[in-house]
Design a protein around this motif. Sequence first.
Motif, PDB file in Angstrom:
ATOM      1  N   GLY A  50     -38.212  84.751  29.353  1.00 31.66           N
ATOM      2  CA  GLY A  50     -38.212  85.635  30.512  1.00 31.66           C
ATOM      3  C   GLY A  50     -39.279  86.700  30.402  1.00 31.66           C
ATOM      4  O   GLY A  50     -40.015  86.787  29.411  1.00 31.66           O
ATOM      5  N   TYR A  51     -39.335  87.524  31.421  1.00 34.11           N
ATOM      6  CA  TYR A  51     -40.351  88.574  31.498  1.00 34.11           C
ATOM      7  C   TYR A  51     -40.093  89.647  30.454  1.00 34.11           C
ATOM      8  O   TYR A  51     -38.951  90.047  30.221  1.00 34.11           O
ATOM      9  CB  TYR A  51     -40.339  89.204  32.899  1.00 34.11           C
ATOM     10  CG  TYR A  51     -41.404  90.246  33.092  1.00 34.11           C
ATOM     11  CD1 TYR A  51     -42.713  89.879  33.387  1.00 34.11           C
ATOM     12  CD2 TYR A  51     -41.113  91.600  32.960  1.00 34.11           C
ATOM     13  CE1 TYR A  51     -43.703  90.836  33.557  1.00 34.11           C
ATOM     14  CE2 TYR A  51     -42.095  92.571  33.132  1.00 34.11           C
ATOM     15  CZ  TYR A  51     -43.378  92.175  33.428  1.00 34.11           C
ATOM     16  OH  TYR A  51     -44.357  93.122  33.591  1.00 34.11           O
ATOM     17  N   ALA A  52     -41.167  90.116  29.820  1.00 33.03           N
ATOM     18  CA  ALA A  52     -41.080  91.197  28.837  1.00 33.03           C
ATOM     19  C   ALA A  52     -41.983  92.340  29.288  1.00 33.03           C
ATOM     20  O   ALA A  52     -43.205  92.217  29.286  1.00 33.03           O
ATOM     21  CB  ALA A  52     -41.503  90.695  27.453  1.00 33.03           C
ATOM     22  N   GLY A  53     -41.384  93.442  29.698  1.00 30.72           N
ATOM     23  CA  GLY A  53     -42.141  94.576  30.213  1.00 30.72           C
ATOM     24  C   GLY A  53     -42.923  95.290  29.130  1.00 30.72           C
ATOM     25  O   GLY A  53     -42.620  95.208  27.936  1.00 30.72           O
TER      26      GLY A  53
ATOM     27  N   ASN B  51     -32.258  79.391  12.285  1.00 30.83           N
ATOM     28  CA  ASN B  51     -31.567  79.790  13.514  1.00 30.83           C
ATOM     29  C   ASN B  51     -32.566  79.946  14.649  1.00 30.83           C
ATOM     30  O   ASN B  51     -33.685  80.436  14.444  1.00 30.83           O
ATOM     31  CB  ASN B  51     -30.816  81.102  13.310  1.00 30.83           C
ATOM     32  CG  ASN B  51     -29.619  80.947  12.405  1.00 30.83           C
ATOM     33  OD1 ASN B  51     -29.040  79.870  12.307  1.00 30.83           O
ATOM     34  ND2 ASN B  51     -29.240  82.018  11.727  1.00 30.83           N
ATOM     35  N   VAL B  52     -32.149  79.569  15.829  1.00 31.45           N
ATOM     36  CA  VAL B  52     -32.944  79.749  17.038  1.00 31.45           C
ATOM     37  C   VAL B  52     -32.360  80.924  17.808  1.00 31.45           C
ATOM     38  O   VAL B  52     -31.197  80.881  18.231  1.00 31.45           O
ATOM     39  CB  VAL B  52     -32.914  78.494  17.927  1.00 31.45           C
ATOM     40  CG1 VAL B  52     -33.709  78.737  19.212  1.00 31.45           C
ATOM     41  CG2 VAL B  52     -33.462  77.292  17.176  1.00 31.45           C
ATOM     42  N   LEU B  53     -33.140  81.973  17.973  1.00 34.61           N
ATOM     43  CA  LEU B  53     -32.705  83.125  18.766  1.00 34.61           C
ATOM     44  C   LEU B  53     -33.342  83.050  20.141  1.00 34.61           C
ATOM     45  O   LEU B  53     -34.564  82.884  20.261  1.00 34.61           O
ATOM     46  CB  LEU B  53     -33.112  84.441  18.092  1.00 34.61           C
ATOM     47  CG  LEU B  53     -32.697  84.664  16.640  1.00 34.61           C
ATOM     48  CD1 LEU B  53     -33.090  86.076  16.213  1.00 34.61           C
ATOM     49  CD2 LEU B  53     -31.210  84.436  16.445  1.00 34.61           C
ATOM     50  N   ILE B  54     -32.521  83.174  21.169  1.00 43.34           N
ATOM     51  CA  ILE B  54     -33.031  83.195  22.542  1.00 43.34           C
ATOM     52  C   ILE B  54     -32.599  84.504  23.184  1.00 43.34           C
ATOM     53  O   ILE B  54     -31.465  84.638  23.646  1.00 43.34           O
ATOM     54  CB  ILE B  54     -32.522  81.998  23.363  1.00 43.34           C
ATOM     55  CG1 ILE B  54     -32.862  80.676  22.659  1.00 43.34           C
ATOM     56  CG2 ILE B  54     -33.129  82.021  24.761  1.00 43.34           C
ATOM     57  CD1 ILE B  54     -32.395  79.435  23.409  1.00 43.34           C
ATOM     58  N   PRO B  55     -33.477  85.529  23.164  1.00 40.55           N
ATOM     59  CA  PRO B  55     -33.150  86.764  23.897  1.00 40.55           C
ATOM     60  C   PRO B  55     -33.103  86.430  25.382  1.00 40.55           C
ATOM     61  O   PRO B  55     -34.070  85.898  25.926  1.00 40.55           O
ATOM     62  CB  PRO B  55     -34.328  87.695  23.562  1.00 40.55           C
ATOM     63  CG  PRO B  55     -35.023  87.066  22.394  1.00 40.55           C
ATOM     64  CD  PRO B  55     -34.793  85.596  22.530  1.00 40.55           C
ATOM     65  N   SER B  56     -32.001  86.725  26.012  1.00 40.76           N
ATOM     66  CA  SER B  56     -31.843  86.240  27.380  1.00 40.76           C
ATOM     67  C   SER B  56     -31.106  87.241  28.242  1.00 40.76           C
ATOM     68  O   SER B  56     -30.153  87.877  27.809  1.00 40.76           O
ATOM     69  CB  SER B  56     -31.083  84.913  27.375  1.00 40.76           C
ATOM     70  OG  SER B  56     -31.029  84.361  28.662  1.00 40.76           O
ATOM     71  N   PHE B  57     -31.574  87.365  29.480  1.00 41.36           N
ATOM     72  CA  PHE B  57     -30.870  88.187  30.446  1.00 41.36           C
ATOM     73  C   PHE B  57     -29.515  87.548  30.741  1.00 41.36           C
ATOM     74  O   PHE B  57     -29.413  86.330  30.902  1.00 41.36           O
ATOM     75  CB  PHE B  57     -31.690  88.336  31.721  1.00 41.36           C
ATOM     76  CG  PHE B  57     -33.040  88.954  31.479  1.00 41.36           C
ATOM     77  CD1 PHE B  57     -33.139  90.294  31.157  1.00 41.36           C
ATOM     78  CD2 PHE B  57     -34.195  88.198  31.546  1.00 41.36           C
ATOM     79  CE1 PHE B  57     -34.373  90.877  30.919  1.00 41.36           C
ATOM     80  CE2 PHE B  57     -35.432  88.769  31.310  1.00 41.36           C
ATOM     81  CZ  PHE B  57     -35.526  90.112  30.995  1.00 41.36           C
TER      82      PHE B  57
END
Length: 463
Positions: free
Chosen positions: A370-373, A245-251
């Motif tokens: 994306g940006y990861a704080g 599986n490809v997970l894309i954490p996304s806003f």
Amino acid sequence: MHLQFHGAAKNVTGSCHYLEHDDTRILIDCGLYQGGRELEEENRNDFGFDPASIDFLLLTHGHLDHCGRIPLLVKKGFKGTIVTTSATRELARLVMLDSARIQEEEAKYKNYKNNKQKKFKTPFLPLYDTLDALNSLDYFVDIAAFDEPHELCPGIQATFYDAGHILGSASILIEFDTDAGRKKVLFSGDLGYNNRAILPDPASPPHADIVIMETTYGDRLHKQLEPSIEELYDAINTTIKRNGNVLIPSFALERSQEILYYLREGVEQNRLPQDLAVFLDSPMAISATQIFKRHPECFDEETWDVINSGRDPFALPGLHFSRETAESMALKQMRGVVIIAGSGMCTAGRIRHHLRHNLWRKEAAVIFVGYAGEGTPARSIIDGAQSIRIFREEIDVHAAIYTIGGFSAHADQKELFNWHRKTGSPERTFLVHGEEHAMTTFAALLTDTEVIIPENHQQFTLF
């Protein structure tokens, strides 16, 4: 005229800036702090001003770190006017209602836990609730259009310029009539990255006496877009071939729609499998995609070409919307699929459940776009953590990890510098919305202006 900073000072969340001129008090954004516990506790502290005293709130865009404390502001007595674009109003409504739901669920869980452990504490209250979020919508007023002055009151006007960051996002110029003549204060908001899909490039800014600008990527350059797209396709194809599986954490706002746009292109160009199964597992992202479709006036020419050809910019044959919880839970049985879920920094949302079920699998992959704080689970994974804690369980990291910077919704160092150069030679430039290293690195590039990196709650006299 006084300027105060009550958020996004030496960090990237909680944007909130205060301008006072004569008897008029203006806020630019009122965002929620996100990140570690210490930052999030700042949400419950005093604003640093009396909410009831604010006459106008100018909202640059609908991200949570820019609009997320508006319901709290209203709850604490704000009765002024919130001025923004039509698209931002719709997105902010979605974001604030979702945030209220999360606040309510968190309070309910903490009280349940205390009662179960027989800890008879004062009941934990949400920062604000759904009614507060709905009440705040009564104060919103849409501007007519970008680039057109909007009079706030006699002697003060605001002009919104397309910032190219997310749908409806804006930089805002505020002009004041003073005894010393007209003075111009420019807030960059969050600035977009040139040549991205869906949105136009950021508009050229006007000249200004004072500039307040973001520096999220003030210390680095982004990867080029086309190699980033290719890397995305390669990562997906490689993972799907091994049935992972490809997970894309996304806003949910902008990034999810952008990824859908490029997945559609990949399938149409035979760079991705024709039967690729993609699950948009985020009720907020699903709703945001519908809002995008209602605001084609915000699109760039490339996206209009897709629409004019009779195609949907955000649709592909194997796309599925997982709005219900049961649909999301069923994905843990899936293999060889792409799952786009929030949140982008993995601090909350459905992505945490998918990480729990996939992060330990060698055949799986996680693609950060994306940006990861600092202090977020996403940053920990990107920095090479061997394991992370999810739902009180330590999960080993065996999945392939990709970080693709070319999809950023923020301008990089070069574009920030070019944007600032177009503002003329402002008397002072205040750097906000960035980690300290990014700010100090960028500050060294600005030689034609006095550069100030403010502390939280610090006040300055401008004129």
